[in-house]
Design an enzyme around this catalytic site. Structure first.
Site, PDB file in Angstrom:
ATOM      1  N   ASP A  24       0.851  -1.196   0.000  1.00  0.00           N
ATOM      2  CA  ASP A  24       0.000   0.000   0.000  1.00  0.00           C
ATOM      3  C   ASP A  24       0.888   1.248   0.000  1.00  0.00           C
ATOM      4  OD1 ASP A  24      -1.740   2.075   0.433  1.00  0.00           O
ATOM      5  OD2 ASP A  24      -2.480   1.364   2.369  1.00  0.00           O
ATOM      6  N   GLU A  59      29.194  13.121   7.235  1.00  0.00           N
ATOM      7  CA  GLU A  59      29.603  12.993   8.635  1.00  0.00           C
ATOM      8  C   GLU A  59      28.327  12.807   9.460  1.00  0.00           C
ATOM      9  OE1 GLU A  59      31.859  16.355   9.925  1.00  0.00           O
ATOM     10  OE2 GLU A  59      33.107  16.409   8.117  1.00  0.00           O
ATOM     11  N   GLU A  92      26.479  12.898  12.879  1.00  0.00           N
ATOM     12  CA  GLU A  92      26.441  13.334  14.272  1.00  0.00           C
ATOM     13  C   GLU A  92      25.120  12.888  14.886  1.00  0.00           C
ATOM     14  OE1 GLU A  92      29.174  17.383  13.771  1.00  0.00           O
ATOM     15  OE2 GLU A  92      27.011  17.563  14.065  1.00  0.00           O
ATOM     16  N   GLU A 120      31.716  14.054  20.144  1.00  0.00           N
ATOM     17  CA  GLU A 120      31.552  15.400  19.601  1.00  0.00           C
ATOM     18  C   GLU A 120      31.455  16.437  20.727  1.00  0.00           C
ATOM     19  OE1 GLU A 120      31.491  17.797  17.657  1.00  0.00           O
ATOM     20  OE2 GLU A 120      31.972  16.906  15.733  1.00  0.00           O
ATOM     21  N   GLU A 131      30.159  11.308  16.854  1.00  0.00           N
ATOM     22  CA  GLU A 131      30.292  11.442  15.407  1.00  0.00           C
ATOM     23  C   GLU A 131      31.020  10.235  14.827  1.00  0.00           C
ATOM     24  OE1 GLU A 131      32.762  14.091  12.165  1.00  0.00           O
ATOM     25  OE2 GLU A 131      31.599  15.191  13.674  1.00  0.00           O
ATOM     26  N   HIS A 143      27.179  17.027   7.883  1.00  0.00           N
ATOM     27  CA  HIS A 143      27.967  17.709   6.860  1.00  0.00           C
ATOM     28  C   HIS A 143      28.216  16.762   5.698  1.00  0.00           C
ATOM     29  CE1 HIS A 143      29.782  19.735  10.678  1.00  0.00           C
ATOM     30  NE2 HIS A 143      28.562  20.164  10.420  1.00  0.00           N
ATOM     31  N   ARG A 201      34.376  27.056  10.124  1.00  0.00           N
ATOM     32  CA  ARG A 201      33.208  26.267  10.505  1.00  0.00           C
ATOM     33  C   ARG A 201      31.965  27.113  10.776  1.00  0.00           C
ATOM     34  NH1 ARG A 201      37.492  23.030  11.475  1.00  0.00           N
ATOM     35  NH2 ARG A 201      37.158  20.772  11.300  1.00  0.00           N
ATOM     36  N   GLU A 234      32.766  21.080   1.684  1.00  0.00           N
ATOM     37  CA  GLU A 234      31.637  20.483   2.394  1.00  0.00           C
ATOM     38  C   GLU A 234      30.524  21.499   2.577  1.00  0.00           C
ATOM     39  OE1 GLU A 234      32.080  19.460   6.501  1.00  0.00           O
ATOM     40  OE2 GLU A 234      33.213  21.260   6.989  1.00  0.00           O
ATOM     41  N   ARG A 239      27.560  22.440   5.197  1.00  0.00           N
ATOM     42  CA  ARG A 239      27.472  22.182   6.637  1.00  0.00           C
ATOM     43  C   ARG A 239      26.064  22.320   7.226  1.00  0.00           C
ATOM     44  NH1 ARG A 239      32.038  21.933   9.497  1.00  0.00           N
ATOM     45  NH2 ARG A 239      31.121  22.919  11.340  1.00  0.00           N
TER      46      ARG A 239
END
Length: 476
Positions: A53, A133, A135, A214, A222, A271, A342, A361, A363
């Site tokens: 379904d 990554e 987390e 982390e 992480e 990330h 960052r 990357e 983030r």
């Protein structure tokens, strides 16, 4: 794992497998599954599929809900958590048609496959490789209530700083507030848990780069993995979440990828590092470019930055997502790029110097996303950047090699911001999604359903009083 049913049958006999489990991904990115006895696993399973379904997966209206799934033998694995020996594999969703059933264009795996085909057919590149990554938090207890007369949640973990005064049983080693990054035992009580999860991942072909505690003191962890293609890494993201959650339960704990489960602590992102290759050669490297990035890399980045507010509807699809995207917790809030920064939504890792490792990357994504839609949307935005030569420098997206959290109010006005709520992200998607529908990768119907469903979530969230509102307004 297998290239043919004959190989699978041989393995089933050798390992004395008794059940075959089929796992599918629903619209929101949750696993669903259906299991059959091993003697029912035949050629017909692959020819005609198994009916289900589709309306309960969020894919189809009730009046047109009959669908089938056909298993993908290459995704097979032995489920380590089942008491009865069980071979599991992912199923692809098909629409019932005559004479042959056809792939369902809204199925998450089919969207990812279409995105990868679009990339190859465009001539831009042969392959996009990504490395997520992961987390997440691991707790010892969680309970919550959203009754008409009660709204509350309670979480606890042995290592949290708030337990340092516990007089019933306490050995004294607690993880500092926002001080968990790379901390060692005895504060890091989850080290062995992470190692056990990583061994499970390795057995399933998910190559682990490393694991660590982390920043978030109360059980934030992480695990980072090696790169793979879009569909492959979406599969592995789903598998990683399955392994983490079930191993936690097996050990009497509970794991969550919720972006912001704890107030005033670091939130959980996902990330995504990315590269393009053509003819086996990396396209993102230029020794003379900004941070050794090629012009193609900058154009790809420019497309992501131009469309990132709309992308958030897929990469950050929960109301809780935007409680993470606030200043002061290493999560981005502005739209720009930089090297080794960052606070920037796109970061170029300074340590990735070799041509085949040069990458950047994004983030802002988090683990509440459906990875097939999220990774595909990022790919489509980047392709749009290369096709239209969207230069992130000329567009005013940076590079911002400064702390973007410490800008003056006047400086903040000069830089565009990420959405502050899911509603803002959905508005952006509604206005800006032509780049997603190129080549039919994201069907218009899928975007329509996504907007309807997610707006229903935001409405439900906005109607519920919260404990914080009682704290702030009860006495007025």
């Amino acid at each position: 794992m297998f290239n043919s049913l004959v190989e699978a049958k041989r393995f089933i006999e050798e390992k004395r497998i008794q059940m075959v489990d089929f796992m599918m991904i629903d619209l929101n990115g949750r696993w669903r599954h259906l299991t059959i006895p091993v003697d029912r696993f035949t050629e017909d399973t692959f020819k005609n599929g198994i009916g289900f379904d589709g309306s309960n997966y969020g894919f189809a209206p009730v009046e047109k809900s009959d669908m089938v799934f056909i298993p993908d033998l290459s995704t097979s694995y032995v489920d380590p958590f089942m008491e009865i020996p069980t071979l599991a594999m992912i199923g692809d969703v098909y629409v019932i048609d005559v004479p042959n059933n056809r792939p369902f264009d809204q199925d998450p795996r089919n969207v990812a496959k279409h995105a990868e085909n679009y990339l190859m057919e465009s001539g831009i590149a042969d392959e996009m490789k990504i490395g997520p990554e992961y987390e997440f938090h691991v707790f010892d207890h969680v309970s919550y209530s959203t009754a008409p007369n009660e709204s509350s949640y309670y979480i606890d973990t042995e290592q949290a700083e708030w337990n340092k005064e516990d007089r019933d049983f306490n050995l004294g080693y607690k993880m500092p507030h926002k001080g968990g990054y790379h901390m060692a035992p005895p504060q890091d009580v989850l080290y062995d848990f992470r190692s056990r999860v990583c061994m499970l991942m390795e057995k399933q072909g998910i190559r682990v780069k490393y694991h660590h505690h982390e920043v978030g003191g109360p059980g934030q962890l992480e695990i980072e993995v090696e790169f793979g293609s879009v569909t492959e890494m979406a599969d592995k993201t789903m598998m990683t979440k399955y392994l983490i959650k079930n191993e936690a339960i097996a050990e009497g704990k509970t794991a969550t990828f919720m972006p912001k489960p704890i107030f005033d602590e670091a939130g959980n992102g996902m990330h995504v590092h990315m590269q393009l290759f053509k003819g086996g050669e990396p396209l993102f490297y230029d020794k003379d470019g900004y941070s050794q990035l090629s012009q193609e890399a900058l154009y790809f980045m420019g497309g992501i930055l131009r469309h990132i507010r709309a992308l958030c509807a897929f990469t950050n699809p929960s109301t809780n997502s935007f409680k993470r995207l606030v200043p002061g917790y290493e999560a981005p809030v502005t739209i720009g790029f930089a090297t080794a920064n960052r606070s920037s939504v796109i970061r170029v890792p300074a340590y990735a110097k070799d041509p085949d490792k040069k990458r950047f990357e994004i983030r802002n994504p988090d683990g509440t996303c459906n990875p097939y839609y999220a990774f595909s949307a990022i790919l489509m935005a980047g392709c749009d950047g290369i096709k239209n030569k969207i230069d992130p420098v000329a567009e005013g997206y940076g590079p911002y090699d400064i702390n973007l959290y410490n800008l003056t109010e006047e400086e903040k006005k000069k830089i565009k911001s990420l959405p502050r709520t899911l509603d803002e992200a959905l508005d952006a998607l509604e206005e800006d999604h032509a780049f997603l529908t190129e080549g039919g990768v994201f069907p218009e119907k899928l975007i329509e359903i996504w907007l309807i469903n997610k707006r229903a979530e935001t409405k439900k969230h906005s109607l519920m009083p919260t404990p914080m509102e009682f704290d702030m307004y009860y006495d007025l």
